[in-house]
Design a protein around this motif. Structure first.
Motif, PDB file in Angstrom:
ATOM      1  N   UNK A  89     -73.364  42.389   1.450  1.00  0.00           N
ATOM      2  CA  UNK A  89     -72.944  41.072   0.992  1.00  0.00           C
ATOM      3  C   UNK A  89     -71.980  41.229  -0.174  1.00  0.00           C
ATOM      4  N   UNK A  90     -70.788  40.652  -0.053  1.00  0.00           N
ATOM      5  CA  UNK A  90     -69.779  40.709  -1.107  1.00  0.00           C
ATOM      6  C   UNK A  90     -69.414  39.296  -1.530  1.00  0.00           C
ATOM      7  N   UNK A  91     -69.437  39.071  -2.836  1.00  0.00           N
ATOM      8  CA  UNK A  91     -69.093  37.758  -3.367  1.00  0.00           C
ATOM      9  C   UNK A  91     -67.919  37.917  -4.331  1.00  0.00           C
ATOM     10  N   UNK A  92     -66.976  36.979  -4.245  1.00  0.00           N
ATOM     11  CA  UNK A  92     -65.762  37.076  -5.062  1.00  0.00           C
ATOM     12  C   UNK A  92     -65.632  35.818  -5.906  1.00  0.00           C
ATOM     13  N   UNK A  93     -65.599  35.975  -7.220  1.00  0.00           N
ATOM     14  CA  UNK A  93     -65.360  34.849  -8.117  1.00  0.00           C
ATOM     15  C   UNK A  93     -63.858  34.729  -8.371  1.00  0.00           C
ATOM     16  N   UNK A  94     -63.361  33.489  -8.289  1.00  0.00           N
ATOM     17  CA  UNK A  94     -61.920  33.207  -8.386  1.00  0.00           C
ATOM     18  C   UNK A  94     -61.170  33.818  -7.208  1.00  0.00           C
TER      19      UNK A  94
ATOM     20  N   UNK B 159     -54.236  45.303 -13.369  1.00  0.00           N
ATOM     21  CA  UNK B 159     -53.000  45.652 -12.702  1.00  0.00           C
ATOM     22  C   UNK B 159     -52.241  44.394 -12.343  1.00  0.00           C
ATOM     23  N   UNK B 160     -51.002  44.564 -11.982  1.00  0.00           N
ATOM     24  CA  UNK B 160     -50.193  43.416 -11.588  1.00  0.00           C
ATOM     25  C   UNK B 160     -50.461  43.123 -10.113  1.00  0.00           C
ATOM     26  N   UNK B 161     -51.126  41.995  -9.880  1.00  0.00           N
ATOM     27  CA  UNK B 161     -51.560  41.625  -8.541  1.00  0.00           C
ATOM     28  C   UNK B 161     -53.000  42.027  -8.320  1.00  0.00           C
ATOM     29  N   UNK B 162     -53.705  41.257  -7.490  1.00  0.00           N
ATOM     30  CA  UNK B 162     -55.139  41.497  -7.285  1.00  0.00           C
ATOM     31  C   UNK B 162     -55.415  42.821  -6.583  1.00  0.00           C
ATOM     32  N   UNK B 163     -54.542  43.251  -5.679  1.00  0.00           N
ATOM     33  CA  UNK B 163     -54.754  44.501  -4.957  1.00  0.00           C
ATOM     34  C   UNK B 163     -54.764  45.683  -5.917  1.00  0.00           C
ATOM     35  N   UNK B 164     -53.748  45.760  -6.801  1.00  0.00           N
ATOM     36  CA  UNK B 164     -53.672  46.861  -7.766  1.00  0.00           C
ATOM     37  C   UNK B 164     -54.865  46.850  -8.715  1.00  0.00           C
ATOM     38  N   UNK B 165     -55.195  45.665  -9.246  1.00  0.00           N
ATOM     39  CA  UNK B 165     -56.323  45.561 -10.182  1.00  0.00           C
ATOM     40  C   UNK B 165     -57.628  45.988  -9.515  1.00  0.00           C
ATOM     41  N   UNK B 166     -57.818  45.558  -8.269  1.00  0.00           N
ATOM     42  CA  UNK B 166     -59.046  45.917  -7.545  1.00  0.00           C
ATOM     43  C   UNK B 166     -59.137  47.421  -7.335  1.00  0.00           C
ATOM     44  N   UNK B 167     -58.019  48.063  -6.969  1.00  0.00           N
ATOM     45  CA  UNK B 167     -58.048  49.501  -6.708  1.00  0.00           C
ATOM     46  C   UNK B 167     -58.374  50.289  -7.976  1.00  0.00           C
TER      47      UNK B 167
ATOM     48  N   UNK C 241     -60.835  43.377   3.347  1.00  0.00           N
ATOM     49  CA  UNK C 241     -60.308  44.605   2.746  1.00  0.00           C
ATOM     50  C   UNK C 241     -61.198  45.060   1.595  1.00  0.00           C
ATOM     51  N   UNK C 242     -61.610  44.097   0.758  1.00  0.00           N
ATOM     52  CA  UNK C 242     -62.459  44.404  -0.386  1.00  0.00           C
ATOM     53  C   UNK C 242     -63.814  44.925   0.080  1.00  0.00           C
ATOM     54  N   UNK C 243     -64.397  44.258   1.064  1.00  0.00           N
ATOM     55  CA  UNK C 243     -65.707  44.689   1.561  1.00  0.00           C
ATOM     56  C   UNK C 243     -65.627  46.092   2.152  1.00  0.00           C
ATOM     57  N   UNK C 244     -64.579  46.374   2.934  1.00  0.00           N
ATOM     58  CA  UNK C 244     -64.438  47.698   3.559  1.00  0.00           C
ATOM     59  C   UNK C 244     -64.255  48.784   2.501  1.00  0.00           C
ATOM     60  N   UNK C 245     -63.457  48.488   1.459  1.00  0.00           N
ATOM     61  CA  UNK C 245     -63.188  49.487   0.423  1.00  0.00           C
ATOM     62  C   UNK C 245     -64.461  49.821  -0.358  1.00  0.00           C
ATOM     63  N   UNK C 246     -65.252  48.790  -0.703  1.00  0.00           N
ATOM     64  CA  UNK C 246     -66.503  49.039  -1.428  1.00  0.00           C
ATOM     65  C   UNK C 246     -67.482  49.801  -0.541  1.00  0.00           C
TER      66      UNK C 246
ATOM     67  N   UNK D  34     -60.172  49.160 -10.503  1.00  0.00           N
ATOM     68  CA  UNK D  34     -61.596  48.922 -10.762  1.00  0.00           C
ATOM     69  C   UNK D  34     -62.466  49.725  -9.805  1.00  0.00           C
ATOM     70  N   UNK D  35     -62.018  49.849  -8.541  1.00  0.00           N
ATOM     71  CA  UNK D  35     -62.786  50.597  -7.540  1.00  0.00           C
ATOM     72  C   UNK D  35     -62.858  52.076  -7.912  1.00  0.00           C
ATOM     73  N   UNK D  36     -61.749  52.630  -8.411  1.00  0.00           N
ATOM     74  CA  UNK D  36     -61.738  54.027  -8.841  1.00  0.00           C
ATOM     75  C   UNK D  36     -62.711  54.245  -9.991  1.00  0.00           C
ATOM     76  N   UNK D  37     -62.730  53.305 -10.947  1.00  0.00           N
ATOM     77  CA  UNK D  37     -63.666  53.399 -12.067  1.00  0.00           C
ATOM     78  C   UNK D  37     -65.101  53.270 -11.581  1.00  0.00           C
ATOM     79  N   UNK D  38     -65.332  52.388 -10.616  1.00  0.00           N
ATOM     80  CA  UNK D  38     -66.674  52.213 -10.057  1.00  0.00           C
ATOM     81  C   UNK D  38     -67.173  53.512  -9.441  1.00  0.00           C
ATOM     82  N   UNK D  39     -66.310  54.176  -8.668  1.00  0.00           N
ATOM     83  CA  UNK D  39     -66.743  55.415  -8.016  1.00  0.00           C
ATOM     84  C   UNK D  39     -67.093  56.483  -9.052  1.00  0.00           C
TER      85      UNK D  39
END
Length: 381
Positions: free
Chosen positions: A268-273, A340-348, A284-289, A350-355
């Motif tokens: 289950x993935x929830x996205x605020x904003x 990052x500039x744009x949600x895709x860059x910022x998410x990536x 894309x977000x769910x698959x990456x996580x 954050x994902x690297x830091x999460x890992x």
């Protein structure tokens, strides 16, 4: 349970031509969760108190300038769990309820929590609270508090003393209330120049104290009852036997988010904003996580929450986005943040830091698995 049993047809509304100064006064006088804006009796959007605080728009501007038309529209037959998800992802505590194409009423965060209160007995605070906390010092000024609230997209800040012990709490409501009273004094000619000096005021002078707290071992039902009794939307989580150390924050939104947890095979993935998503999708977000999680078979993820917030800074028209990923697992909470500039860059980022944070947790003894009692209780309603 569907939302028809929870929604109300009684709500505060203003015309789209109403001055924002008057809207502030309505929040001060009636303290609603949100105000519905109408244009010639037609629904035009919702204004929340946090919007007013974060806005730099002058009080002479009209309400329609600030009205959020992207707040989720709720049908009267919606399931309570789906509505909980829509409120959290929409970043709102109130949403319009429609019967067909006609505005019927509103549903609030509080109304949902009241309806499911008895079922929250099966959850404990340490299963759902947020352990990443932004705090203030007693001598920090109000301007810093406002910046922290905006930058982190949060509604409350614990205040600690010089020894790092819990001393008070400052919320968006406190600041909005103080701003309204300051402007009213100015209009009466009592203390000219207050507005200019307001941002330099130490938070110690306006914080709430003592602070309502809860321990991780107590039930979520107890926590929500305490919030209702105190009139607060959040509690500071403290270690058992030490009510001056800040371990985390539990808000009504955290509880609402717990109502959306599922027992499905897919995570289950929830996205605020969610409106900030541009070149990246929910799937894309769910698959990456899931790809990160699958590398560590001994870590069971029950829920993932992605929070996006937008900064004013832009690069060739693309906004600077702050992303936070938080996993609730059988090993506790794990988070990663990035910009990052744009949600895709910022998410990536954050994902690297999460890992990297996941790797640091290897070898930590697993907590007791989440059994899904809350979900079964809700399904019985």
């Amino acid at each position: 349970m569907n939302i028809a049993d929870i929604a109300t047809d009684e709500f505060v509304q203003v015309d789209s031509d109403e001055r924002l100064g008057k809207v502030r006064s309505v929040f001060e006088r009636e303290n609603p969760k949100g105000i519905v804006v109408t244009d010639e009796e037609e629904y035009a959007g919702v204004i929340t108190e946090r919007q007013l605080l974060q806005s730099h728009i002058e009080d002479d501007a009209k309400a329609n300038v600030l009205a959020r038309s992207n707040v989720p529209r709720i049908g009267r037959d919606e399931d309570v769990r789906d509505v909980a998800r829509m409120l959290v992802e929409g970043g709102t505590k109130v949403a319009p309820v429609f019967e067909g194409e006609t505005l019927w009423g509103i549903v609030t965060e509080d109304a949902i929590l009241e309806a499911v209160l008895e079922n929250l007995e099966v959850l404990t605070v340490d299963q759902i609270y947020t352990d990443s906390v932004v705090t203030l010092q007693e001598d920090d000024h109000l301007g810093k508090a406002i910046n922290y609230l905006r930058e982190n997209d949060i509604s409350r800040l614990p205040v600690v003393n010089e020894n790092g012990r819990l001393a008070g709490m400052v919320t968006t409501h406190d600041i909005a209330d103080f701003a309204v009273r300051t402007m009213e004094r100015q209009q009466k000619g009592d203390r000219s120049g207050d507005t200019d000096r307001m941002l330099d005021l130490p938070v110690y002078d306006m914080m709430n104290a003592p602070v309502e707290t809860i321990t991780g071992e107590e039930t979520v039902k107890t926590a929500v009852e305490r919030m209702f009794e105190s009139g607060y939307a959040g509690l500071v989580v403290t270690p058992d036997g030490d009510d001056t150390s800040v371990a985390g924050i539990l808000t009504k939104t955290d509880v609402l988010r717990a109502l959306t947890f599922t027992e499905e095979q897919s995570m289950d993935v929830q996205i605020t904003n969610i409106d900030f998503l541009d070149t990246v999708s929910r799937s894309d977000i769910q698959d990456a996580i899931a790809e990160v999680v699958d590398k560590y078979q001994d870590m069971q993820v029950h829920h993932a929450h992605v929070r996006l917030s937008e900064h004013k800074e832009r690069l060739r028209g693309t906004p600077l986005i702050h992303a936070q990923i938080r996993l609730r697992t059988n090993r506790g909470q794990i988070a990663g943040t990035g910009e990052g500039y744009g949600s895709d860059t910022a998410f990536r980022v954050a994902l690297d830091k999460l890992e990297r944070n996941v790797l640091e947790l290897k070898g930590i003894r697993a907590d007791k698995e989440y059994e899904g009692q809350l979900l079964r209780k809700l399904d019985e309603l």
